[in-house]
Write a protein that holds these residues in place. Structure first.
Motif, short mmCIF file in Angstrom:
data_model
loop_
_atom_site.label_atom_id
_atom_site.label_comp_id
_atom_site.label_asym_id
_atom_site.label_seq_id
_atom_site.Cartn_x
_atom_site.Cartn_y
_atom_site.Cartn_z
N ALA A 129 0.82 -1.20 0.00
CA ALA A 129 0.00 0.00 0.00
C ALA A 129 0.86 1.26 0.00
O ALA A 129 0.57 2.23 -0.71
N LEU A 130 1.95 1.25 0.77
CA LEU A 130 2.85 2.41 0.81
C LEU A 130 3.55 2.59 -0.54
O LEU A 130 3.73 3.72 -1.00
N THR A 131 3.93 1.49 -1.16
CA THR A 131 4.63 1.55 -2.45
C THR A 131 3.73 2.12 -3.55
O THR A 131 4.13 3.02 -4.30
N LEU A 132 2.52 1.59 -3.66
CA LEU A 132 1.60 2.02 -4.72
C LEU A 132 1.09 3.45 -4.51
O LEU A 132 0.89 4.19 -5.47
N SER A 133 0.90 3.84 -3.27
CA SER A 133 0.40 5.19 -2.99
C SER A 133 1.51 6.23 -3.01
O SER A 133 1.24 7.44 -3.04
N GLU A 134 2.79 5.76 -2.98
CA GLU A 134 3.95 6.65 -2.92
C GLU A 134 3.86 7.58 -1.71
O GLU A 134 4.19 8.76 -1.78
N LYS A 135 3.41 7.01 -0.61
CA LYS A 135 3.27 7.76 0.64
C LYS A 135 4.13 7.11 1.72
O LYS A 135 4.59 5.97 1.58
N VAL A 136 4.34 7.84 2.80
CA VAL A 136 4.98 7.30 4.01
C VAL A 136 4.03 7.53 5.17
O VAL A 136 3.20 8.45 5.15
N GLY A 137 4.12 6.69 6.18
CA GLY A 137 3.26 6.83 7.34
C GLY A 137 3.94 7.62 8.44
O GLY A 137 5.15 7.47 8.67
N ALA A 150 7.82 9.19 14.25
CA ALA A 150 8.55 8.37 13.29
C ALA A 150 7.89 8.36 11.92
O ALA A 150 6.69 8.64 11.79
N VAL A 151 8.70 8.05 10.93
CA VAL A 151 8.23 7.85 9.55
C VAL A 151 8.39 6.38 9.22
O VAL A 151 9.45 5.79 9.48
N ILE A 152 7.36 5.77 8.66
CA ILE A 152 7.44 4.38 8.22
C ILE A 152 7.37 4.37 6.70
O ILE A 152 6.43 4.90 6.10
N ARG A 153 8.38 3.81 6.06
CA ARG A 153 8.46 3.82 4.60
C ARG A 153 9.04 2.50 4.11
O ARG A 153 9.45 1.65 4.92
N VAL A 154 9.10 2.35 2.81
CA VAL A 154 9.63 1.13 2.20
C VAL A 154 11.03 1.41 1.67
O VAL A 154 11.26 2.39 0.97
N THR A 158 11.81 -3.67 2.29
CA THR A 158 11.74 -3.81 3.74
C THR A 158 11.12 -2.55 4.33
O THR A 158 11.44 -1.44 3.90
N LEU A 159 10.24 -2.73 5.31
CA LEU A 159 9.69 -1.56 6.00
C LEU A 159 10.76 -0.99 6.92
O LEU A 159 11.41 -1.72 7.66
N VAL A 160 10.93 0.32 6.84
CA VAL A 160 11.92 1.02 7.65
C VAL A 160 11.21 2.07 8.49
O VAL A 160 10.31 2.77 7.98
N MET A 161 11.60 2.16 9.75
CA MET A 161 11.09 3.23 10.61
C MET A 161 12.20 4.22 10.89
O MET A 161 13.28 3.84 11.34
N GLU A 162 11.95 5.47 10.55
CA GLU A 162 12.92 6.54 10.80
C GLU A 162 12.36 7.42 11.91
O GLU A 162 11.32 8.07 11.72
N THR A 163 13.02 7.45 13.06
CA THR A 163 12.57 8.37 14.10
C THR A 163 12.92 9.79 13.67
O THR A 163 13.99 10.03 13.08
N ILE A 164 12.02 10.71 13.92
CA ILE A 164 12.25 12.11 13.54
C ILE A 164 12.03 13.01 14.76
O ILE A 164 11.33 12.64 15.70
N HIS A 165 12.65 14.17 14.71
CA HIS A 165 12.55 15.12 15.82
C HIS A 165 11.20 15.82 15.81
O HIS A 165 10.60 16.06 14.75
N TYR A 166 10.73 16.17 17.00
CA TYR A 166 9.55 17.02 17.11
C TYR A 166 9.98 18.45 16.74
O TYR A 166 11.16 18.82 16.87
#
Length: 274
Positions: A129-137, A150-154, A158-166
């Motif tokens: 779903a993330l790949t076809l929509s070209e979105k990240v969660g 965090a950002v969840i992307r492909v 592989t699903l990758v979670m990137e923690t991001i700053h507030y």
């Protein structure tokens, strides 16, 4: 690959059991601090400067400094209660956006996500779903008693979670001193700079870059090792056990006795001196 966290992703009504694995590895050359005299590794102890003694871990509590020398004590069970209420083992997906809407300054650390238990099919669903929509969660997760955005992307299937700053963790660029308001450059200088950029423009190939300083440090260490420039910890001198008290006392005296000088030999008198 070591599992550092286990929980689940909440994706609408879909629940995906997952594991987190560190996606990056610290390759810094780490040095131990040694005592120059005997090359023994230094110990860092928790000393109370008021009581002038080393503390046991059970004697240490958490305190938040509200003013100079004044603290609010927070108990571990109080923090644990807040953590449980937030959902320590759940990743809550709250929004979906385009990745290019996030400036890289917000990114912190990367983690690979793998399906756990019976989460293989749901994992594949979210990835597709993330790949076809070209979105990240955009999600929230509790890691080590800290709520992370965090950002969840492909990434490479592989699903990758990137923690991001507030936002309040990123300092304002407008606070940086001495930044010029206007560019005081000529058109010729701009054209030359753009020409240089064009000449150096290429596609990003990560394998083309390496930490040259770290390589030089490792080469230095290897050269010293091969040249046998090694140091060892000096063994602490321990006295042999003494069962006889007088023998122990006498040994201590002999050990500390100053070396006496040999008396000078008297010259034999000559006939003239006689």
């Amino acid at each position: 690959m070591h599992t550092m966290w286990k929980g689940s992703i909440s994706f609408g009504l879909v629940n995906i059991p997952i594991k987190l694995h560190a996606a990056i590895e610290d390759k810094d050359v780490k040095f131990r601090s040694l005592h120059e005299k005997c090359h023994t590794p230094i110990k860092y102890e928790k000393i109370c400067p008021s009581c002038e003694r080393e503390l046991d871990i059970k004697e240490i509590v958490k305190g938040y400094e509200i003013s100079k020398g004044q603290f609010v004590i927070v108990e571990e069970d109080e923090l644990q209660e807040l953590s449980n209420a937030t959902g320590e083992k759940a990743v809550e997906m709250i929004d979906f956006i385009k990745l290019n809407e996030i400036d890289p300054i917000y990114f912190n650390r990367s983690y690979y996500m793998s399906p756990d238990g019976g989460g293989v099919k749901a994992y594949g669903l979210l990835r597709k779903a993330l790949t076809l929509s070209e979105k990240v969660g955009i999600a929230k997760i509790m890691i080590r008693s800290k709520e992370q955005l965090a950002v969840i992307r492909v990434y490479k299937d592989t699903l990758v979670m990137e923690t991001i700053h507030y936002p309040d963790e990123v300092r304002k660029a407008s606070d940086v001193p001495n930044v010029p308001v206007e560019d005081q450059v000529t058109k010729k200088e701009i054209d030359t700079a753009i020409l240089l950029i064009d000449q150096l423009t290429t596609t990003f190939q990560p394998e083309n870059y390496e930490d040259e300083y770290r390589n030089k440090v490792l080469q230095l260490i290897e050269a010293k090792r091969n040249g046998k420039e090694l140091v060892t910890v000096k063994e602490k001198e321990t006295a042999a056990p003494m069962t006889d008290l007088m023998a122990a006392l006498q040994a201590s005296i002999d050990r500390t006795k100053p070396v006496s000088k040999q008396p000078a030999k008297r010259k034999r008198a000559t006939k003239k001196e006689a």
